[in-house]
Design an enzyme around this catalytic site. Structure first.
Site, short mmCIF file in Angstrom:
data_model
loop_
_atom_site.label_atom_id
_atom_site.label_comp_id
_atom_site.label_asym_id
_atom_site.label_seq_id
_atom_site.Cartn_x
_atom_site.Cartn_y
_atom_site.Cartn_z
N HIS A 1 -5.10 14.56 38.11
CA HIS A 1 -5.14 15.98 38.55
C HIS A 1 -4.74 16.88 37.38
O HIS A 1 -5.34 17.93 37.16
CB HIS A 1 -4.17 16.21 39.70
CG HIS A 1 -4.73 15.85 41.06
ND1 HIS A 1 -5.97 16.25 41.48
CD2 HIS A 1 -4.19 15.15 42.08
CE1 HIS A 1 -6.17 15.80 42.71
NE2 HIS A 1 -5.12 15.11 43.10
N HIS B 1 -3.20 8.76 39.58
CA HIS B 1 -3.98 9.75 40.36
C HIS B 1 -3.43 11.16 40.09
O HIS B 1 -4.20 12.09 39.82
CB HIS B 1 -3.89 9.39 41.85
CG HIS B 1 -4.41 10.43 42.79
ND1 HIS B 1 -5.64 10.32 43.41
CD2 HIS B 1 -3.90 11.60 43.23
CE1 HIS B 1 -5.84 11.39 44.18
NE2 HIS B 1 -4.80 12.18 44.08
N GLU B 2 -2.12 11.29 40.14
CA GLU B 2 -1.52 12.62 39.90
C GLU B 2 -1.76 13.07 38.46
O GLU B 2 -2.03 14.25 38.22
CB GLU B 2 -0.01 12.58 40.19
CG GLU B 2 0.35 12.24 41.64
CD GLU B 2 -0.37 13.12 42.65
OE1 GLU B 2 -0.72 14.26 42.29
OE2 GLU B 2 -0.60 12.65 43.78
N GLU C 1 -10.20 15.20 44.89
CA GLU C 1 -9.40 14.02 45.24
C GLU C 1 -10.15 12.75 44.85
O GLU C 1 -9.57 11.82 44.28
CB GLU C 1 -9.08 14.00 46.73
CG GLU C 1 -8.07 15.05 47.18
CD GLU C 1 -6.74 14.95 46.44
OE1 GLU C 1 -6.27 13.82 46.18
OE2 GLU C 1 -6.20 16.01 46.09
#
Lengths: 297, 191
Positions: free
Chosen positions: A146, A142-143, A215
């Site tokens: 980003h 997930h990071e 997100e």
């Protein structure tokens, strides 16, 4: 032999993101017009907060790392964490980011840095302790999404004029309201202040909405990279579950930086509009839908 | 990813580049004749499994493909999952060209089914006169090879790696960025 993509598409999310950005652009164009029309200082008013913002963006990795007390670790100091990040970046063909550890019992993680080659991924000690390996991997993916989506640039740009408007409002309250020697000047100043208040409010809401969409996008990216949306869903549950059990002291410390973290203290219902993260329930529901569409594909 | 994909936060899985994989079938001869590095006949392919129905079908297809290719020339294979949750298919073949072709075939199958992003690396195992392992890793996203020579205690013999890469530059599409020479500990080929 063209088959349907196993990960499906999310046109709705992209459309909402594009629409939010369009609205922001419109608000910002009107704002710029008003500033240049009613003041002679348009350029300076713009330049000052933007320069500040640029520095914040450019040194985001250093600023954030020192403010949360994160320590950069190498492959020897945290072999498993480092190895997990390394495999994911190899799979996604990203440059290897710096990996940092935060000495906090609250499980959380964030990514920052102005570009993929200046990126940092930071995780707390609590995250390493409380998540299983596949869950940790999903959070890291997930990071990394980003970073891949360049969320730092996008969100800095999206928030730029909102910062200008907020700055004017602040200045207005400090200096402006008392001094009205010139009636004409006073009127245009009132217009600028009023417009700034409105722009600051509207753009703040839009930036928050954009942040929530990004997100969702990062959740999606994680599910596609790791191939297992259910692991991210379970990690989110664990992280937010822990948030409710740990004294609020820690929570308040984390609050100002929450935009960067994987999960923020939960807000439900209308209050979600004032949050930079979607509620965990909604994120999990989306991940489950993705899971179902993968299983059916 | 294009700038538009970034702005819209759209994740488009990367494609794998299989163009340079076959370079190994000629490099193997150079490695053996000039550096006395003998192929063990073992190679492996590492990818990230997906929890999806389509992927389960794919696993069966890969098995069927491997089964079919044993008819032409002897081949053994096995599958395992490592600590990071990645899946390895290890293949042993008597004939080297067949080994490379098998790795290519499995990779092609994953790529064609839309799982190109899930491919991490493939590994070709060699052994020197001192019985030490020398691995060649293929990075699917970049289409490049690089050497990996593990020593004891999770350290690498960088000197030998650098030497090998400079000597084989002409034969393999070599990874030129050293930070991309990712280590791969615990390769499930018998050591």
């Amino acid at each position: 032999m063209k088959r349907k993509n196993w990960y499906g598409r999310d046109v709705g999310l992209q459309a909402r993101m594009a629409f939010t950005m369009l609205l922001l652009t419109v608000v910002y164009i009107i704002f710029t017009f008003v500033l240049f029309r009613f003041t002679h200082l348009g350029f300076i008013i713009f330049a000052l907060p933007l320069v500040g913002l640029f520095f914040q963006y450019f040194f985001s990795d250093k600023i954030v790392l020192s403010s949360v007390g994160a320590r950069i670790v190498d492959a020897q100091q945290a072999p498993e964490l480092y190895g997990t990040v390394q495999r994911l970046v190899q799979q996604a063909d990203l440059p290897m980011p710096r990996v940092a550890l935060i000495d906090s019992a609250m499980p959380n993680a964030f990514a920052t840095g102005r570009s993929p080659s200046h990126a940092v991924v930071a995780v707390t000690r609590g995250l390493l302790q409380q998540l299983s390996q596949p869950e940790l991997e999903a959070v890291l993916a997930h990071e990394l999404t980003h970073i891949r989506n360049r969320d730092m640039v996008v969100m800095t740009m999206a928030g730029s004029f909102a910062a200008v408007a907020a700055w004017i409002v602040q200045m207005g309250f400090w200096f402006g309201l008392g001094s009205r020697d010139d009636r004409d000047n006073g009127n245009s100043f009132a217009v600028v202040l009023l417009v700034s208040v409105v722009v600051a409010a509207i753009s703040h809401m839009l930036v928050l909405a954009l942040s929530r969409y990004r997100e969702y996008a990062a959740d999606r990216g994680s599910a596609i990279l790791t191939g297992s949306p259910e692991q991210l869903a379970s990690a989110l549950l664990r992280i937010t579950g822990a948030m409710q059990h740990i004294p609020s002291q820690d929570l308040r410390e984390a609050q100002p930086l929450s935009a960067l973290f994987i999960a923020a203290p939960s807000k439900a219902g209308v209050m979600e509009l004032f949050s930079d993260h979607p509620s965990v329930e909604k994120r999990i529901a989306r991940l489950q839908r993705l899971d179902q569409s993968m299983a059916r594909s | 990813m294009s700038w538009l994909d970034s702005i819209l936060g759209r994740t488009k899985p990367l494609k794998s580049n299989l163009d340079h994989l076959f370079g190994m079938s000629t490099a193997e001869i150079t490695l053996e004749t000039e550096f006395s590095l003998k192929p063990t006949g073992g190679a492996a392919i590492c990818f990230r499994p997906v929890s999806s129905g389509q992927f389960a079908d794919l696993q069966r297809e890969i098995d069927a493909l491997l089964q079919a290719s044993t008819k032409d020339s002897p081949l053994t294979w096995s599958s395992s999952t490592d600590n990071y949750g990645y899946q390895w298919i290890t293949v042993h073949a008597a004939e080297y060209a067949n080994l490379v072709a098998t790795i290519h075939m499995v990779s092609r199958e994953l790529e064609d089914s839309g799982f190109g992003e899930q491919l991490l690396a493939s590994v070709f195992q060699f052994r020197g006169d001192d019985r030490a392992n020398v691995y060649w890793l293929y990075n699917y996203k970049r289409g490049t090879f690089y050497p990996f020579v593990p020593d004891r205690n999770q350290t690498r013999n960088n000197a030998l790696e650098l030497k090998l890469s400079s000597l084989l530059r002409g034969e393999l599409n070599m990874e030129t960025e050293l930070p991309k020479w990712y280590a791969q500990w615990g390769i499930p080929l018998d050591s």
